[in-house]
Design a protein around this motif. Structure first.
Motif, PDB file in Angstrom:
ATOM      1  N   THR A 150       1.193   5.447  -0.245  1.00 62.43           N
ATOM      2  CA  THR A 150       0.536   6.749  -0.185  1.00 62.43           C
ATOM      3  C   THR A 150       1.429   7.750  -0.896  1.00 62.43           C
ATOM      4  OG1 THR A 150      -0.483   6.172   1.919  1.00 62.43           O
ATOM      5  CG2 THR A 150      -0.425   8.509   1.336  1.00 62.43           C
TER       6      THR A 150
ATOM      7  N   TRP B  19       0.889  -1.163   0.000  1.00 62.19           N
ATOM      8  CA  TRP B  19       0.000   0.000   0.000  1.00 62.19           C
ATOM      9  C   TRP B  19       0.917   1.200   0.000  1.00 62.19           C
ATOM     10  CZ3 TRP B  19      -5.164   0.015  -0.489  1.00 62.19           C
ATOM     11  CH2 TRP B  19      -5.855  -1.175  -0.257  1.00 62.19           C
TER      12      TRP B  19
ATOM     13  N   GLU C  80      -3.437  -3.538   5.320  1.00 60.24           N
ATOM     14  CA  GLU C  80      -4.479  -2.548   5.060  1.00 60.24           C
ATOM     15  C   GLU C  80      -4.723  -1.755   6.325  1.00 60.24           C
ATOM     16  OE1 GLU C  80      -8.796  -2.593   2.883  1.00 60.24           O
ATOM     17  OE2 GLU C  80      -7.702  -4.410   3.152  1.00 60.24           O
TER      18      GLU C  80
ATOM     19  N   VAL D  72      -3.031  10.319  -2.287  1.00 61.62           N
ATOM     20  CA  VAL D  72      -3.745   9.158  -2.813  1.00 61.62           C
ATOM     21  C   VAL D  72      -3.016   7.898  -2.353  1.00 61.62           C
ATOM     22  CG1 VAL D  72      -4.737  10.290  -4.820  1.00 61.62           C
ATOM     23  CG2 VAL D  72      -2.474   9.293  -4.986  1.00 61.62           C
ATOM     24  N   THR D  73      -3.785   6.833  -2.164  1.00 62.61           N
ATOM     25  CA  THR D  73      -3.211   5.565  -1.729  1.00 62.61           C
ATOM     26  C   THR D  73      -3.555   4.493  -2.744  1.00 62.61           C
ATOM     27  OG1 THR D  73      -3.424   6.211   0.584  1.00 62.61           O
ATOM     28  CG2 THR D  73      -3.109   3.878   0.141  1.00 62.61           C
ATOM     29  N   TYR D  74      -2.534   3.747  -3.149  1.00 61.43           N
ATOM     30  CA  TYR D  74      -2.704   2.658  -4.103  1.00 61.43           C
ATOM     31  C   TYR D  74      -2.103   1.386  -3.544  1.00 61.43           C
ATOM     32  CZ  TYR D  74      -3.538   6.343  -7.552  1.00 61.43           C
ATOM     33  OH  TYR D  74      -4.029   7.426  -8.244  1.00 61.43           O
ATOM     34  N   ARG D  75      -2.625   0.270  -4.022  1.00 62.19           N
ATOM     35  CA  ARG D  75      -2.027  -1.027  -3.701  1.00 62.19           C
ATOM     36  C   ARG D  75      -1.570  -1.659  -5.002  1.00 62.19           C
ATOM     37  NH1 ARG D  75      -4.289  -6.485  -0.706  1.00 62.19           N
ATOM     38  NH2 ARG D  75      -2.199  -7.268  -0.241  1.00 62.19           N
TER      39      ARG D  75
ATOM     40  N   PRO E 139      -9.733   0.095  -9.701  1.00 67.33           N
ATOM     41  CA  PRO E 139      -9.401   1.499  -9.426  1.00 67.33           C
ATOM     42  C   PRO E 139     -10.248   2.122  -8.321  1.00 67.33           C
ATOM     43  CG  PRO E 139      -9.608   1.119 -11.784  1.00 67.33           C
ATOM     44  CD  PRO E 139     -10.081  -0.130 -11.096  1.00 67.33           C
TER      45      PRO E 139
ATOM     46  N   ARG F 292     -11.117   0.841  -5.548  1.00 67.35           N
ATOM     47  CA  ARG F 292     -10.520   0.504  -4.255  1.00 67.35           C
ATOM     48  C   ARG F 292      -9.054   0.925  -4.171  1.00 67.35           C
ATOM     49  NH1 ARG F 292     -11.537  -5.680  -3.620  1.00 67.35           N
ATOM     50  NH2 ARG F 292     -10.274  -5.355  -1.782  1.00 67.35           N
ATOM     51  N   GLY F 293      -8.506   1.464  -5.264  1.00 67.73           N
ATOM     52  CA  GLY F 293      -7.105   1.883  -5.269  1.00 67.73           C
ATOM     53  C   GLY F 293      -6.155   0.765  -5.614  1.00 67.73           C
ATOM     54  N   TYR F 294      -6.640  -0.320  -6.216  1.00 65.62           N
ATOM     55  CA  TYR F 294      -5.788  -1.440  -6.606  1.00 65.62           C
ATOM     56  C   TYR F 294      -5.323  -1.211  -8.039  1.00 65.62           C
ATOM     57  CZ  TYR F 294      -7.270  -4.295  -2.609  1.00 65.62           C
ATOM     58  OH  TYR F 294      -7.496  -4.791  -1.352  1.00 65.62           O
TER      59      TYR F 294
END
Length: 170
Positions: free
Chosen positions: A101, A99, A170, A114-117, A126, A128-130
């Motif tokens: 940021t 994860w 998470e 923004v936070t991505y995994r 997208p 959920r930020g995946y």
């Protein structure tokens, strides 16, 4: 005119344990729950006689083909992917499953963080930020640590970010 299609670029063969569980659950749902129901519907529709004008029969057979095709794909995909369930030996750097940021590093915008995994191709979401490990942003992030500046090109626009945080939970 030919029907030639250029070969698709292979995606990275990695998946998180949650993603593998999701694919297995989908396969189970299709094979053990949905397929027997559709098979019973097709069986009942076949009893009605003329199959050439029997909508239930025609659409039931089509749905069976769709289910079988998806189950074949899931079986093949689950066999070829590598499930990554352990955190890396250096959790201060960005690797698969992290994860991340990010803060936009340009002066003209005041966008929030923004936070991505970073996940495999089968888990992209997208909302959920995946994001895919094969995306330009993920490629630019790989191996970086906190406070690293990232520059990458997406849709012919150069973007700048700074890594604010890295986590593997998470």
């Amino acid at each position: 005119m030919s029907r030639y299609r250029a070969p698709q670029v292979k995606s990275s063969p990695y998946i998180t344990s949650e993603g593998a569980d999701t694919l297995r659950a989908e396969r189970h749902q299709l094979w053990k729950v949905e397929r027997p129901q559709v098979t019973a519907q097709v069986h009942e529709a076949a009893k009605n006689g003329d199959r050439s004008e029997n909508g239930d029969y025609i659409y039931g057979k089509r749905r069976l083909r769709e289910i079988d095709s998806r189950v074949r794909y899931l079986n093949k995909r689950l066999d070829e992917v590598t499930v990554v369930s352990q955190t890396p030996t250096d959790p201060s750097r960005i690797f698969f499953g992290a994860w991340v940021t990010l803060k936009n590093n340009t002066d003209e915008t005041t966008l929030p963080e923004v936070t991505y995994r970073l996940v495999g191709a089968d888990e992209i979401d997208p909302g959920r930020g995946y994001i895919s490990i094969d995306s330009p942003l993920a490629r630019a992030l790989m191996g970086k640590s906190v406070e690293a500046d990232i520059r990458f090109i997406a849709a012919e626009i150069t973007q700048h970010y700074r890594v604010r945080a890295i986590s593997y939970s998470e």
